[in-house]
Design a protein around this motif. Sequence first.
Motif, PDB file in Angstrom:
ATOM      1  N   MET A 124       1.254  -0.379  -0.251  1.00  0.00           N
ATOM      2  CA  MET A 124       0.945  -0.893   1.082  1.00  0.00           C
ATOM      3  C   MET A 124       2.225  -1.466   1.686  1.00  0.00           C
TER       4      MET A 124
ATOM      5  N   THR B  66      -7.388  -0.106  -2.190  1.00  0.00           N
ATOM      6  CA  THR B  66      -5.974   0.227  -2.404  1.00  0.00           C
ATOM      7  C   THR B  66      -5.277  -0.919  -3.129  1.00  0.00           C
ATOM      8  N   ALA B  67      -5.602  -2.147  -2.714  1.00  0.00           N
ATOM      9  CA  ALA B  67      -4.990  -3.318  -3.340  1.00  0.00           C
ATOM     10  C   ALA B  67      -5.349  -3.364  -4.825  1.00  0.00           C
TER      11      ALA B  67
ATOM     12  N   VAL C 239      -4.019  -8.193   3.482  1.00  0.00           N
ATOM     13  CA  VAL C 239      -4.994  -8.308   2.383  1.00  0.00           C
ATOM     14  C   VAL C 239      -5.189  -9.785   2.052  1.00  0.00           C
TER      15      VAL C 239
ATOM     16  N   LEU D 160      -9.359  -3.311   0.248  1.00  0.00           N
ATOM     17  CA  LEU D 160      -9.189  -3.966  -1.047  1.00  0.00           C
ATOM     18  C   LEU D 160      -9.116  -2.911  -2.161  1.00  0.00           C
TER      19      LEU D 160
ATOM     20  N   VAL E 188       3.024  -7.485  -6.031  1.00  0.00           N
ATOM     21  CA  VAL E 188       2.629  -7.145  -4.669  1.00  0.00           C
ATOM     22  C   VAL E 188       1.904  -5.801  -4.706  1.00  0.00           C
ATOM     23  N   PHE E 189       1.397  -5.372  -3.547  1.00  0.00           N
ATOM     24  CA  PHE E 189       0.680  -4.103  -3.501  1.00  0.00           C
ATOM     25  C   PHE E 189       1.669  -3.008  -3.113  1.00  0.00           C
ATOM     26  N   GLY E 190       2.120  -2.256  -4.124  1.00  0.00           N
ATOM     27  CA  GLY E 190       3.244  -1.345  -3.962  1.00  0.00           C
ATOM     28  C   GLY E 190       3.087  -0.279  -2.892  1.00  0.00           C
TER      29      GLY E 190
ATOM     30  N   ARG F 254      -6.186  -0.815  -6.724  1.00  0.00           N
ATOM     31  CA  ARG F 254      -5.494   0.278  -7.411  1.00  0.00           C
ATOM     32  C   ARG F 254      -4.039  -0.106  -7.669  1.00  0.00           C
ATOM     33  N   ASP F 255      -3.417  -0.803  -6.704  1.00  0.00           N
ATOM     34  CA  ASP F 255      -2.012  -1.170  -6.835  1.00  0.00           C
ATOM     35  C   ASP F 255      -1.803  -2.317  -7.818  1.00  0.00           C
ATOM     36  N   ASN F 256      -2.628  -3.357  -7.748  1.00  0.00           N
ATOM     37  CA  ASN F 256      -2.330  -4.567  -8.510  1.00  0.00           C
ATOM     38  C   ASN F 256      -3.538  -5.504  -8.604  1.00  0.00           C
TER      39      ASN F 256
END
Lengths: 254, 312
Positions: free
Chosen positions: A94, B185-186, A102, B183, A90-92, B188-190
């Motif tokens: 967020m 941030t997304a 997303v 997107l 998952v997007f940590g 960067r995260d995963n």
Amino acid sequence: MTALLSAAGLNKSFGAVVAARDVHVDVAAGETIGVIGANGAGKTTFVNMVTGYLKPTSGTIRFAGEDVTRLPPRAIVRRGIGRSFQIPQVFGTMTAVENVLVALGVADARGLSPWRPFARPDVVGHARATLERFGIAAHGDSEARLLPQGVRKLLDVAIATVRRPRLLLLDEPTSGISAEEKFAVMETLMQALRAGQVTVLFVEHDMQIVGRYAGRVIAFYDGTVIADGPPDRVLDDADVRRHVIGEAHGRARP
Amino acid sequence: MDRTILGLLAILAAFLAGSLLLPSWAVSLATVALAKALVILGLLVLLRAGLVPFGQALFFALGAYGAGMALREAGSGDVVAGLFAGTAAAASAAVLLGFLMARYREIFFAMLSLAFSMLLYGLLVKNAALGGTDGFNVPAPTFLGWAPSPATARRVLLAVAAALAIGCHAAIHVYLRSTMGRLATAIRDNEIRVEYLGASVQRAIHVKFAIAGTLAGMGGVLTAFSAGHIDPGMSYWTASGEFVFVTVMGGAGSVLAPIAGSFLFEIVRTYAVEYAPQAWQAVVGAVLLVIILVLPGGLWSLFQRRRGTQPP
């Protein structure tokens, strides 16, 4: 009847290590399949090959009649196969709602326009409703990295369902969750998924969960399928009991 | 309306008034600060995706040389033509290099970008036709056929720079609020999850790289007109380092941060050079050190009330 997913003669080796040998699996629309096998038996390799994360050394994978064998993950996802991961992806940083936003934005053909706002009220409502279906709406505004493991696992599946996949592959949906919570998580999951009429294939170590939710069981051992059929027959099979249930749990089946 | 957009409009009004009222030294400072804010705005777009290019001066210099060479060829000093030529040069280079850059992350991305910028530096230094290390002069700015006195031209240039920079900041603000923008941030995260939602990470990064290169090129053109001179130093690694420095100093929280960071930097540098000509870098370095220690989120975190979440 034509199969929704048809994997034929899949082989995968990493150097001298053979992770899959001549794997044949057909999945019909509407089935709920449990995949069992000891660690290293080739379950995740199978999921990874079907979803394009790994390219099989040989063999073909057809989905809804189309050859998808060498497509990258995003192309496979766009054709209607979704997946979750053993370690939730998952997007940590967020929030849970933003995670779903997303997914919704990417799934919506117009969502990727550089001008349309990410968090429009109607989409936020939709995102919260998605979390509600998976019973985690209360965690909507927490950052994903701070969520308990069980909630993160559900979120991982929730964002995978946003595109309304026809086939969903769940890699150990209850691993890392305490024994008391396992059934609750699986129950929530299956209820949410049944409402969407999605065909499900889940990898699972807990034989009680397999026995309860799977309509069909596929057992892997040493990279290949050693049994495939109705749960009582597969879970009773001598080879399965010796290689899968015995090794994985050291106790008799439930 | 959105508070950031209102803030940008207020800043635009202040600059337009400033273009009439400021003393001439401040007019140049403001123009250069705005030009560099454009470069930093581009870095912010990449930073949101976790990417830091250490060679962004490549596009800054390409913008300046693209405009300078086109104008020298045409024998004109038209700002609009220069902006088109320079920005187009930088943008096409960014689109082209993006095919390669989008495959790399982290330190490899940073170093590859640095390598390209130093390659350009090497070519410019050796090129006698472009003045080698000395560079060449840019004609006094004219505006679509209107050729005001040099003093007036500087003031008009500031107004043009303000309109352009504020317009770009507003556009990037809207972009960062969209799914395309978030997107970053997304990614960067995963990255794996982004791919498994059906989006191409590589394409998203390519687009962001192209946006950043285009903005840097525009900033280079404005800097060239403001300074009246172009030299290979614009592509040198210290110039790239300065952009990263100011990006960190400003923070990635808002599109207002690049403007604030760029201004503070130009002001600190101007005074440091004035009062400590032998040690101005040390002064600038000390300022960054204090900001990092006191405000890890950059200058912008002073204005940020919510903690823990990143505002759009």
